[in-house]
Enzyme design. Sequence first.
Site, PDB file in Angstrom:
ATOM      1  N   ASN A  98       0.858  -1.185   0.000  1.00 46.88           N
ATOM      2  CA  ASN A  98       0.000   0.000   0.000  1.00 46.88           C
ATOM      3  C   ASN A  98       0.889   1.227   0.000  1.00 46.88           C
ATOM      4  O   ASN A  98       1.942   1.235   0.644  1.00 46.88           O
ATOM      5  CB  ASN A  98      -0.876   0.054   1.256  1.00 46.88           C
ATOM      6  CG  ASN A  98      -2.023  -0.921   1.210  1.00 46.88           C
ATOM      7  OD1 ASN A  98      -2.256  -1.582   0.200  1.00 46.88           O
ATOM      8  ND2 ASN A  98      -2.745  -1.027   2.303  1.00 46.88           N
ATOM      9  N   GLY A  99       0.442   2.286  -0.660  1.00 45.44           N
ATOM     10  CA  GLY A  99       1.200   3.532  -0.639  1.00 45.44           C
ATOM     11  C   GLY A  99       1.752   3.865  -2.003  1.00 45.44           C
ATOM     12  O   GLY A  99       1.242   3.432  -3.041  1.00 45.44           O
ATOM     13  N   GLU A 117     -17.460  25.789   8.311  1.00 39.24           N
ATOM     14  CA  GLU A 117     -17.300  24.374   8.641  1.00 39.24           C
ATOM     15  C   GLU A 117     -16.981  24.184  10.121  1.00 39.24           C
ATOM     16  O   GLU A 117     -17.492  23.261  10.767  1.00 39.24           O
ATOM     17  CB  GLU A 117     -16.188  23.764   7.777  1.00 39.24           C
ATOM     18  CG  GLU A 117     -15.853  22.310   8.070  1.00 39.24           C
ATOM     19  CD  GLU A 117     -17.009  21.350   7.885  1.00 39.24           C
ATOM     20  OE1 GLU A 117     -16.883  20.191   8.344  1.00 39.24           O
ATOM     21  OE2 GLU A 117     -18.030  21.723   7.280  1.00 39.24           O
ATOM     22  N   LYS A 149     -19.279  22.003  12.675  1.00 34.79           N
ATOM     23  CA  LYS A 149     -18.769  20.896  13.487  1.00 34.79           C
ATOM     24  C   LYS A 149     -19.188  21.059  14.943  1.00 34.79           C
ATOM     25  O   LYS A 149     -19.609  20.114  15.599  1.00 34.79           O
ATOM     26  CB  LYS A 149     -17.232  20.822  13.392  1.00 34.79           C
ATOM     27  CG  LYS A 149     -16.684  20.245  12.118  1.00 34.79           C
ATOM     28  CD  LYS A 149     -16.868  18.769  12.008  1.00 34.79           C
ATOM     29  CE  LYS A 149     -17.799  18.271  10.990  1.00 34.79           C
ATOM     30  NZ  LYS A 149     -18.346  18.931   9.905  1.00 34.79           N
ATOM     31  N   GLU A 169     -22.983  20.503  15.397  1.00 32.78           N
ATOM     32  CA  GLU A 169     -23.404  19.120  15.210  1.00 32.78           C
ATOM     33  C   GLU A 169     -23.200  18.264  16.455  1.00 32.78           C
ATOM     34  O   GLU A 169     -24.034  17.421  16.777  1.00 32.78           O
ATOM     35  CB  GLU A 169     -22.635  18.493  14.032  1.00 32.78           C
ATOM     36  CG  GLU A 169     -23.069  18.972  12.667  1.00 32.78           C
ATOM     37  CD  GLU A 169     -22.230  18.359  11.564  1.00 32.78           C
ATOM     38  OE1 GLU A 169     -22.812  17.934  10.545  1.00 32.78           O
ATOM     39  OE2 GLU A 169     -20.990  18.306  11.703  1.00 32.78           O
ATOM     40  N   LYS A 216     -25.870   9.845   9.134  1.00 32.56           N
ATOM     41  CA  LYS A 216     -24.651   9.944   8.324  1.00 32.56           C
ATOM     42  C   LYS A 216     -24.977  10.230   6.864  1.00 32.56           C
ATOM     43  O   LYS A 216     -24.332  11.038   6.222  1.00 32.56           O
ATOM     44  CB  LYS A 216     -23.843   8.642   8.435  1.00 32.56           C
ATOM     45  CG  LYS A 216     -22.499   8.697   7.725  1.00 32.56           C
ATOM     46  CD  LYS A 216     -21.610   9.770   8.317  1.00 32.56           C
ATOM     47  CE  LYS A 216     -20.311   9.933   7.562  1.00 32.56           C
ATOM     48  NZ  LYS A 216     -19.575  11.133   7.976  1.00 32.56           N
TER      49      LYS A 216
END
Length: 599
Positions: free
Chosen positions: A99-100, A475, A479, A482, A594
């Site tokens: 991975n990567g 934002e 946050k 929420e 969600k």
Amino acid sequence: MCGIVGYIGKREIKSQLIEGLRELEYRGYDSAGIAVMQSGKIDSFKAVGKLTNLDNKTKNFLTDGLGVGIGHTRWATHGKPTELNAHPHMGDYSYVVHNGIIENYREIKSELENCGVNFLSQTDTEVIVHLFEKEYEHYKDTFAAFKATIERLEGAYAVLLITQKTPDTIYFARKGSPMIIGKNSENEVFFASSDAPLIGEAKEVAYMEDGTIGYATPDSIYTEPHTLQFVPLSGDKLTAQKGGYRFFMEKEIYEQYEVMSDTMIGRVLDNEISFEEIDENFLDGISRIKLCACGTSYHAALVSSYLFERLSKLPVQVEIASEFRYKEPLLTKDTLFIVISQSGETADTLEALKMAKHAGLKTLAICNVDNSSIVRLADTTILTRAGIEKGVASTKAFATQVMVLWMLSLYFGKRCGVLEDSQINKELDAIGHVPTVLKNALDIHEKCKRLSKRYLHGHGFFFIGRDIFYPLALEGALKLKEISYLHAEGYPAGEMKHGPIALADAELFTIALMPKTLLYDKTKSNVEELSARDSTILAISPEIFDLADDFILTHNHNHPMLEFFEMMVVEQLLAMEIAIRLGNDVDMPRNLAKSVTVE
């Protein structure tokens, strides 16, 4: 995001690997493969598409007795999604999964080709296995050869390698990409790139630190330079998947620097941005952009409106999807219609996309979930690769959306011929530093935790900023609302004197985003106006501000977007710590879901 699994033990190895990969399907992938070694013999299988295709290929293959195996789900970065490009990659007697991204793979590949090595794939990963075998010719010792190989690699990686030279061993290394090792009382050893495949299998796990390298056999696990710290793994899938964090939201904030690398892989090249998802002629006839989204995705769209007009020189309009549907909008075919959604199922955004399609506009989706409704409907899609996000309050999805949009503004700017090479290189240099900025920003967590106790009461919060920091202020306020249920509003800093400043007093908390690279003096003047009205000021800035009641010192950067991403993390951590002190469940805040699948 790609996924890795590994296993040492006596179970039926193929099934163990495939079931482990199935637990990683949520990360997204377009091909998969496994390599299994028993009695010194290696069998390898690969398939394009879903794991059912790999199941079909291996239905007649079974193992019996002690062996080792590695598996991988790949999201195409270097090279198309083909069987040849799928992992594991093979040498003459070894296999590797990774991975990567290996940043210097071209240099290593050229060097190996000059030595007569033939490459089968277009990937960066294949250089690892060939380099290992070349180093083995020199050292005649597998671990010495593996260490020498890893020392040559530049970039981010999690690597598992098996070789016929030591048939009972898996070699592993981790730098910048997650890797977990597990074990149980049956002397079985497990590897995975997240907790999910290990739950119910391993009794103890260790989360490898960056720079860890080692090997595992049925009898022992050796690492250097870091010692593995094993901790019990909960049998409860939800608890275990938190990886030791208190909440999924906290874990996802801490994952941002890792998933940001995944977002960039294969797209950030030496001197340009590349999106294989976009056809060469996609922008033909396009002279304007309309972005449409809801909630946090809308804030990402607002950020990008500054970037598109600045870097692409295209006029941009940003729409709230729930309003757009009912305003009888004027849609002209010279407009590229971009929708943004974490889940790809947001009802208002989906309906807006249908309107744009009906009007004959070209459409582009930016989304985190492959095969979602929005992805299937749009003409083309750029996936953000943030991985699964379980916290309702979006963090890493927002970060990766902003990154994709920033890269897209550069991509469009290059295609439209409005950016000089020097400008592109400056932006690419900044983009390359974002993962490090996100990681270093986490150092402020303890400061946010201590400050949070001072912001539990009062009659509200103003988050203020200018330019791209205005959407970031929106934002930050969202946050906090929420998850803490405290009233918060985001404002352009210059708008305070046009009405909102009437609310200023000692019980009004002002979170001031004061970047040094963009309009600092203007923002400072606006904050001074609030301070003069006795508002309580929390300044977030690399520049000390004497009038602040509280101060979070950020790092000095040479690009506004680097300051943006660092301040984003500060906002997220502060909101989370305030909510935790108030006793709230930050992962499942009241009244919220969600994925908003109703209008």
